[in-house]
Write a protein that holds these residues in place. Structure first.
Motif, PDB file in Angstrom:
ATOM      1  N   ASN A   4     -68.110 -12.335 -16.928  1.00 25.75           N
ATOM      2  CA  ASN A   4     -68.173 -11.005 -17.084  1.00 25.75           C
ATOM      3  C   ASN A   4     -68.255 -10.393 -15.511  1.00 25.75           C
ATOM      4  OD1 ASN A   4     -67.485 -10.386 -19.710  1.00 25.75           O
ATOM      5  ND2 ASN A   4     -69.419 -10.131 -20.588  1.00 25.75           N
ATOM      6  N   MET A   5     -69.246 -10.920 -14.861  1.00 25.41           N
ATOM      7  CA  MET A   5     -69.564 -10.448 -13.410  1.00 25.41           C
ATOM      8  C   MET A   5     -68.472 -11.066 -12.765  1.00 25.41           C
ATOM      9  SD  MET A   5     -73.580 -10.553 -12.747  1.00 25.41           S
ATOM     10  CE  MET A   5     -73.896 -12.471 -13.095  1.00 25.41           C
TER      11      MET A   5
ATOM     12  N   GLN B  49     -61.944  -7.787  -9.950  1.00 24.25           N
ATOM     13  CA  GLN B  49     -61.272  -6.635 -10.330  1.00 24.25           C
ATOM     14  C   GLN B  49     -61.622  -5.813  -9.048  1.00 24.25           C
ATOM     15  OE1 GLN B  49     -62.421  -5.315 -14.196  1.00 24.25           O
ATOM     16  NE2 GLN B  49     -60.523  -5.519 -15.133  1.00 24.25           N
ATOM     17  N   ASN B  50     -63.018  -5.539  -8.668  1.00 23.70           N
ATOM     18  CA  ASN B  50     -63.238  -4.683  -8.024  1.00 23.70           C
ATOM     19  C   ASN B  50     -63.646  -4.886  -6.244  1.00 23.70           C
ATOM     20  OD1 ASN B  50     -63.165  -2.875  -9.960  1.00 23.70           O
ATOM     21  ND2 ASN B  50     -65.327  -3.645 -10.456  1.00 23.70           N
ATOM     22  N   GLY B  51     -63.788  -6.498  -6.141  1.00 26.24           N
ATOM     23  CA  GLY B  51     -63.758  -6.758  -4.789  1.00 26.24           C
ATOM     24  C   GLY B  51     -65.158  -6.896  -4.484  1.00 26.24           C
ATOM     25  N   ARG B  52     -65.939  -6.093  -5.162  1.00 25.66           N
ATOM     26  CA  ARG B  52     -67.428  -6.266  -4.899  1.00 25.66           C
ATOM     27  C   ARG B  52     -68.330  -5.627  -6.230  1.00 25.66           C
ATOM     28  NH1 ARG B  52     -68.591  -2.141   0.011  1.00 25.66           N
ATOM     29  NH2 ARG B  52     -70.937  -3.165  -0.426  1.00 25.66           N
ATOM     30  N   ILE B  53     -69.510  -6.039  -6.482  1.00 26.37           N
ATOM     31  CA  ILE B  53     -70.331  -5.682  -7.483  1.00 26.37           C
ATOM     32  C   ILE B  53     -71.816  -5.731  -6.951  1.00 26.37           C
ATOM     33  CG2 ILE B  53     -69.036  -6.354  -9.442  1.00 26.37           C
ATOM     34  CD1 ILE B  53     -70.837  -8.752  -9.635  1.00 26.37           C
ATOM     35  N   VAL B  54     -72.497  -4.679  -7.579  1.00 30.00           N
ATOM     36  CA  VAL B  54     -73.899  -4.518  -7.289  1.00 30.00           C
ATOM     37  C   VAL B  54     -74.732  -5.179  -8.573  1.00 30.00           C
ATOM     38  CG1 VAL B  54     -75.791  -3.055  -6.786  1.00 30.00           C
ATOM     39  CG2 VAL B  54     -73.610  -2.587  -5.991  1.00 30.00           C
ATOM     40  N   THR B  55     -75.667  -5.910  -8.294  1.00 26.30           N
ATOM     41  CA  THR B  55     -76.249  -6.852  -9.278  1.00 26.30           C
ATOM     42  C   THR B  55     -77.537  -7.075  -8.698  1.00 26.30           C
ATOM     43  OG1 THR B  55     -76.354  -8.494 -10.956  1.00 26.30           O
ATOM     44  CG2 THR B  55     -74.986  -8.906  -8.895  1.00 26.30           C
TER      45      THR B  55
ATOM     46  N   ALA C 268     -76.619 -12.568  -8.532  1.00 33.60           N
ATOM     47  CA  ALA C 268     -75.732 -12.798  -7.182  1.00 33.60           C
ATOM     48  C   ALA C 268     -75.714 -14.091  -6.980  1.00 33.60           C
ATOM     49  CB  ALA C 268     -75.858 -12.088  -6.190  1.00 33.60           C
ATOM     50  N   LYS C 269     -76.861 -14.838  -6.630  1.00 38.33           N
ATOM     51  CA  LYS C 269     -77.019 -16.325  -6.284  1.00 38.33           C
ATOM     52  C   LYS C 269     -76.314 -17.304  -7.382  1.00 38.33           C
ATOM     53  CE  LYS C 269     -80.846 -15.810  -3.213  1.00 38.33           C
ATOM     54  NZ  LYS C 269     -82.092 -16.363  -2.898  1.00 38.33           N
ATOM     55  N   ARG C 270     -76.686 -16.789  -8.549  1.00 38.70           N
ATOM     56  CA  ARG C 270     -75.907 -17.864  -9.620  1.00 38.70           C
ATOM     57  C   ARG C 270     -74.227 -17.633  -9.793  1.00 38.70           C
ATOM     58  NH1 ARG C 270     -79.059 -20.102 -13.526  1.00 38.70           N
ATOM     59  NH2 ARG C 270     -77.166 -21.220 -14.030  1.00 38.70           N
TER      60      ARG C 270
ATOM     61  N   ILE D 192     -75.512  -7.050  -3.104  1.00 39.72           N
ATOM     62  CA  ILE D 192     -74.239  -6.801  -3.511  1.00 39.72           C
ATOM     63  C   ILE D 192     -73.509  -8.143  -3.304  1.00 39.72           C
ATOM     64  CG2 ILE D 192     -72.254  -5.534  -2.357  1.00 39.72           C
ATOM     65  CD1 ILE D 192     -73.876  -3.391  -1.571  1.00 39.72           C
ATOM     66  N   ILE D 193     -72.697  -8.454  -4.084  1.00 33.20           N
ATOM     67  CA  ILE D 193     -71.719  -9.654  -3.817  1.00 33.20           C
ATOM     68  C   ILE D 193     -70.369  -9.072  -3.699  1.00 33.20           C
ATOM     69  CG2 ILE D 193     -71.701 -10.105  -6.294  1.00 33.20           C
ATOM     70  CD1 ILE D 193     -71.423 -13.140  -5.584  1.00 33.20           C
TER      71      ILE D 193
END
Length: 184
Positions: free
Chosen positions: A23-24, A30-36, A41-43, A112-113
């Motif tokens: 899902n991530m 889709q968005n180019g970047r996500i905040v998690t 993010a490392k996984r 942010i990845i």
């Protein structure tokens, strides 16, 4: 339950972890970047980079392997057409993780990845060209030295031949002179 190879488990079960990462990855493409969170993010990073590598190949088998993880066909289409085209010149490092302030609710380390969309720097291309030029320059003197040695060898052989011819001519003229003296 078996533990994953890299890092601690992010969720209650391996299946749940795979679904979360899928899902991530879908949201990332889709968005180019996500905040998690930073551990998520490392996984996610190796999974996302592997999927982009498959997309760069572009064949049917790669598309099907990506569809195992990302179930949304429109996202897979975007990955194979737009994102793979942007990453064509890159040899790796398709994503970047930027640490941000901790999350407000539970003070978890957030990050942010995002996809790296900048073109490959011209400096790296110039460095690669310079390295290629150095390799050619290192190989060229060896060839030049070999041709110099060969040229010197042919010059020496020619000099020996000319000396032999001159010596034979001198002997012939001396023999002719001796015969002329005897004939007189």
């Amino acid at each position: 339950m078996p533990t994953p190879k890299k890092g601690p488990r992010l969720a209650s079960s391996p299946a749940h972890e795979r679904l979360m990462l899928a899902n991530m990855a879908t949201s990332l493409f889709q968005n180019g970047r996500i905040v998690t969170t930073l551990p998520k993010a490392k996984r996610l990073r190796p999974l996302a980079e592997r999927l982009i590598t498959f997309a760069k190949r572009g064949d049917l088998h790669s598309r099907r392997r990506v569809m195992r993880v990302i179930r949304n066909k429109s996202v897979v289409h975007i990955l194979f057409t737009q994102i793979a085209e942007q990453m064509e010149q890159r040899e790796g490092g398709y994503t970047r993780i930027v640490k941000i302030a901790p999350r407000v609710g539970d003070n978890a380390p957030a990050a942010i990845i995002e996809l790296v969309t900048e073109p490959v720097s011209a400096k790296k291309a110039v460095v690669k060209e310079a390295e290629a030029a150095v390799k050619v320059a290192e190989e060229a003197p060896v060839e030049v030295e070999e041709t110099k040695v060969e040229a010197e060898a042919t010059e020496v052989a020619e000099a020996v031949e000319t000396e032999a011819v001159e010596a034979a001519e001198v002997e012939n003229t001396e023999a002719a002179a001796d015969e002329a003296e005897k004939a007189e």
